[in-house]
Design a protein around this motif. Sequence first.
Motif, PDB file in Angstrom:
ATOM      1  N   GLY A  26     -49.426  -5.242 -31.194  1.00  0.00           N
ATOM      2  CA  GLY A  26     -49.750  -4.668 -29.844  1.00  0.00           C
ATOM      3  C   GLY A  26     -48.585  -3.773 -29.401  1.00  0.00           C
ATOM      4  N   TRP A  27     -47.304  -3.858 -29.933  1.00  0.00           N
ATOM      5  CA  TRP A  27     -46.295  -2.905 -29.580  1.00  0.00           C
ATOM      6  C   TRP A  27     -46.604  -1.339 -30.443  1.00  0.00           C
TER       7      TRP A  27
ATOM      8  N   GLU B 293     -49.780  -0.519 -30.886  1.00  0.00           N
ATOM      9  CA  GLU B 293     -50.596   0.322 -30.246  1.00  0.00           C
ATOM     10  C   GLU B 293     -49.880   1.130 -28.849  1.00  0.00           C
ATOM     11  N   TYR B 294     -49.244   0.425 -28.165  1.00  0.00           N
ATOM     12  CA  TYR B 294     -48.319   1.402 -27.091  1.00  0.00           C
ATOM     13  C   TYR B 294     -47.510   2.351 -27.707  1.00  0.00           C
ATOM     14  N   LEU B 295     -46.900   2.081 -28.838  1.00  0.00           N
ATOM     15  CA  LEU B 295     -46.147   3.203 -29.579  1.00  0.00           C
ATOM     16  C   LEU B 295     -46.856   4.586 -29.821  1.00  0.00           C
ATOM     17  N   ASN B 296     -48.376   4.424 -30.343  1.00  0.00           N
ATOM     18  CA  ASN B 296     -49.201   5.209 -30.597  1.00  0.00           C
ATOM     19  C   ASN B 296     -49.541   5.998 -29.301  1.00  0.00           C
ATOM     20  N   GLU B 297     -49.791   5.294 -28.242  1.00  0.00           N
ATOM     21  CA  GLU B 297     -50.135   5.939 -26.988  1.00  0.00           C
ATOM     22  C   GLU B 297     -48.979   6.790 -26.563  1.00  0.00           C
ATOM     23  N   LEU B 298     -47.702   6.393 -26.534  1.00  0.00           N
ATOM     24  CA  LEU B 298     -46.569   7.028 -26.103  1.00  0.00           C
ATOM     25  C   LEU B 298     -46.563   8.229 -27.095  1.00  0.00           C
ATOM     26  N   LEU B 299     -46.483   8.337 -28.447  1.00  0.00           N
ATOM     27  CA  LEU B 299     -46.472   9.600 -29.058  1.00  0.00           C
ATOM     28  C   LEU B 299     -47.459  10.517 -28.797  1.00  0.00           C
ATOM     29  N   ASP B 300     -48.721   9.945 -28.553  1.00  0.00           N
ATOM     30  CA  ASP B 300     -49.607  10.739 -28.163  1.00  0.00           C
ATOM     31  C   ASP B 300     -49.381  11.747 -27.088  1.00  0.00           C
TER      32      ASP B 300
ATOM     33  N   LEU C  36     -46.424 -22.323 -34.850  1.00  0.00           N
ATOM     34  CA  LEU C  36     -47.688 -21.494 -34.625  1.00  0.00           C
ATOM     35  C   LEU C  36     -47.440 -20.441 -33.323  1.00  0.00           C
ATOM     36  N   GLU C  37     -46.860 -21.333 -32.085  1.00  0.00           N
ATOM     37  CA  GLU C  37     -46.445 -20.486 -30.815  1.00  0.00           C
ATOM     38  C   GLU C  37     -45.731 -19.111 -31.115  1.00  0.00           C
ATOM     39  N   TYR C  38     -44.661 -19.504 -31.568  1.00  0.00           N
ATOM     40  CA  TYR C  38     -43.566 -18.414 -31.422  1.00  0.00           C
ATOM     41  C   TYR C  38     -43.920 -17.548 -32.898  1.00  0.00           C
ATOM     42  N   GLY C  39     -43.984 -18.072 -33.878  1.00  0.00           N
ATOM     43  CA  GLY C  39     -44.073 -17.369 -35.271  1.00  0.00           C
ATOM     44  C   GLY C  39     -45.486 -16.173 -35.265  1.00  0.00           C
ATOM     45  N   VAL C  40     -46.695 -16.808 -34.951  1.00  0.00           N
ATOM     46  CA  VAL C  40     -47.643 -16.111 -34.954  1.00  0.00           C
ATOM     47  C   VAL C  40     -47.604 -15.258 -33.910  1.00  0.00           C
ATOM     48  N   SER C  41     -47.160 -15.584 -32.663  1.00  0.00           N
ATOM     49  CA  SER C  41     -47.377 -14.660 -31.451  1.00  0.00           C
ATOM     50  C   SER C  41     -46.157 -13.460 -31.752  1.00  0.00           C
ATOM     51  N   VAL C  42     -45.316 -13.764 -32.366  1.00  0.00           N
ATOM     52  CA  VAL C  42     -44.331 -12.597 -32.604  1.00  0.00           C
ATOM     53  C   VAL C  42     -45.058 -11.551 -33.280  1.00  0.00           C
ATOM     54  N   ALA C  43     -45.914 -11.928 -34.532  1.00  0.00           N
ATOM     55  CA  ALA C  43     -46.748 -11.111 -35.205  1.00  0.00           C
ATOM     56  C   ALA C  43     -47.784 -10.261 -34.348  1.00  0.00           C
ATOM     57  N   ALA C  44     -48.299 -11.047 -33.594  1.00  0.00           N
ATOM     58  CA  ALA C  44     -49.497 -10.501 -32.704  1.00  0.00           C
ATOM     59  C   ALA C  44     -48.898  -9.290 -31.649  1.00  0.00           C
ATOM     60  N   VAL C  45     -47.985  -9.812 -31.269  1.00  0.00           N
ATOM     61  CA  VAL C  45     -47.077  -9.073 -30.149  1.00  0.00           C
ATOM     62  C   VAL C  45     -46.781  -7.810 -30.813  1.00  0.00           C
ATOM     63  N   ALA C  46     -46.186  -7.984 -31.953  1.00  0.00           N
ATOM     64  CA  ALA C  46     -45.606  -6.887 -32.825  1.00  0.00           C
ATOM     65  C   ALA C  46     -46.899  -5.803 -33.089  1.00  0.00           C
TER      66      ALA C  46
ATOM     67  N   VAL D  62     -40.811  -0.826 -24.594  1.00  0.00           N
ATOM     68  CA  VAL D  62     -39.636  -1.631 -24.618  1.00  0.00           C
ATOM     69  C   VAL D  62     -39.896  -2.889 -24.177  1.00  0.00           C
ATOM     70  N   ALA D  63     -40.794  -3.038 -23.067  1.00  0.00           N
ATOM     71  CA  ALA D  63     -41.290  -4.406 -22.712  1.00  0.00           C
ATOM     72  C   ALA D  63     -41.848  -5.325 -23.777  1.00  0.00           C
ATOM     73  N   ILE D  64     -42.765  -4.756 -24.595  1.00  0.00           N
ATOM     74  CA  ILE D  64     -43.185  -5.624 -25.500  1.00  0.00           C
ATOM     75  C   ILE D  64     -42.278  -5.998 -26.867  1.00  0.00           C
ATOM     76  N   ALA D  65     -41.263  -4.828 -26.895  1.00  0.00           N
ATOM     77  CA  ALA D  65     -40.324  -5.120 -27.918  1.00  0.00           C
ATOM     78  C   ALA D  65     -39.295  -6.261 -27.620  1.00  0.00           C
ATOM     79  N   SER D  66     -39.156  -6.285 -26.530  1.00  0.00           N
ATOM     80  CA  SER D  66     -38.334  -7.279 -25.789  1.00  0.00           C
ATOM     81  C   SER D  66     -38.840  -8.802 -25.947  1.00  0.00           C
ATOM     82  N   VAL D  67     -40.257  -8.875 -25.865  1.00  0.00           N
ATOM     83  CA  VAL D  67     -40.723 -10.130 -26.085  1.00  0.00           C
ATOM     84  C   VAL D  67     -40.880 -10.446 -27.640  1.00  0.00           C
ATOM     85  N   VAL D  68     -40.903  -9.417 -28.477  1.00  0.00           N
ATOM     86  CA  VAL D  68     -40.858  -9.752 -29.969  1.00  0.00           C
ATOM     87  C   VAL D  68     -39.492 -10.332 -30.092  1.00  0.00           C
ATOM     88  N   PHE D  69     -38.366  -9.805 -29.646  1.00  0.00           N
ATOM     89  CA  PHE D  69     -36.938 -10.028 -29.699  1.00  0.00           C
ATOM     90  C   PHE D  69     -36.721 -11.448 -29.252  1.00  0.00           C
TER      91      PHE D  69
END
Length: 486
Positions: A146-147, A149-156, A134-144, A333-340
């Motif tokens: 969030g990634w 959302e930040y990608l959209n902010e960067l593109l904008d 639960l901790e690792y699997g679901v949090s990977v999806a949740a953090v992804a 990059v920060a959130i991508a490394s969390v996913v990784f």
Amino acid sequence: MLDAAPPVTPKPESERPHLGNRLMRRKPVEQLVAEGGQGEGGALKRSLTMWQLTMISIGATLGTGIFVVLGEATPLAGPAVAISFVIAGLTALFSALSYAELAGSIPVSGSSYSYSYATMGEVIAWICGWCLVLEYGVSVAAVAVGWGEYLNELLDGTIGVTIPEAVSAPLGEGGFINLPALVVILLAMVFLMGGAKESARVNTIMVVIKIATLVLFCAIGFMGIKAGNYAPLAPLGVTGISAAAATLFFSYIGFDAASTAGEEAKNPKKDLPRAIMLSLLIVTVLYCLVALVAVGAMPWQDFEGTEAALAQIMKDVTGHSFWGVVLAAGAVVAIASVVFAVLYGQTRILFAMSRDGLVPKVFARVNERTGTPKANVVIVSLFCGVLAAFIPLGELANATSIGTLFAFALVNVAVVILRYKRPEMPRTFRVALFPVTPIFGFAFCAYMMFSLPGKTWVYFGGWMVAGLVIYFFYGLRRSSLATAEK
């Protein structure tokens, strides 16, 4: 020619252990360590150094906490939010010390799952492992998510476009598929399939970039500090500081990720404890520095409802939106490394559980050329990718907090049991002030768990029931220890 070995005759039912004994059967520490690295058809490769292990833990920890949660905690504590970070860090430290001792004594991939198996028995180990899923699997999806959302902010901020909601939000939340979340998980999957050493290099590069981004924020934000923003220091009193600390504790989740690399570390007994403690120290120092600069550069009342507080501060101090875009790029990059890093940890925990027979053997199948559990990586990545792309996570994501705290609590119990049952065991790291420290660690985890809302407990309870059904219908009979008893 030698005669064929006679078939093994199963023991009569009367001679087999009772259900209670089967649930509480333990796997000896020596057996866990001896099996380390061995999978189906190959073995994991020992290639990770102490610094690479440290980067894995920092990669799993340093991400959404400082970029998002700071905006939620500051209105609770005021300028004293840096003190809240220290308190949260000290709370995490109690459990980190227990992790460090056990990681040095039982250097295997299963992390707290394996520690529980050696000290408290199979059913407790399964519950712990299920919490880690639960901790690792679901949090990977949740953090992804969030990634994206930040990608959209960067593109904008760079080219003035955003990804349409139809392909950036799951069903039920205004879209059909969250494509960015799926993409970042699939990218992590590709890198993880290359091998532990190669994956660690990629992770290190991403961690260096996100640390540099936060140091850049501190340098620019420092120029905008106004002494008046620090007064009064604690406008909401000790209660506010404590409430903020409880919120911020979850910014430290992930420091245990190095313990999942126990079978790929070059010198696990010495390097794992060092990596766990060093990563927690680096993350705590960074959090406190960023918090001090942030509340000095922007009045604490202005953090209310501000998700991208750091980017706003960069823009206000310099007068240019460019620096906000730089921070958004760092956050991507920060959130991508969390996913990784978290995805890496999930695959290694399932590897250990599979080797013990509690989940299908495919998760322990190792590619001989790369020394990685490729099938495991693909299955876990696709599962998390589908979860992130199509399913609104909602309260299930919040339930990861309880799952994490439950695993932390068990580690504090495990270190006490192992000290009393195996005092002669060689230990490269020992918890200071034993047994007071692990008792405090357990108490803090319990307090944090019971501070969470009732709805979160309901989802967590449902997850536990599902896990126990799987264990009783699959793991109990297929466990490697059950096979040995027949």
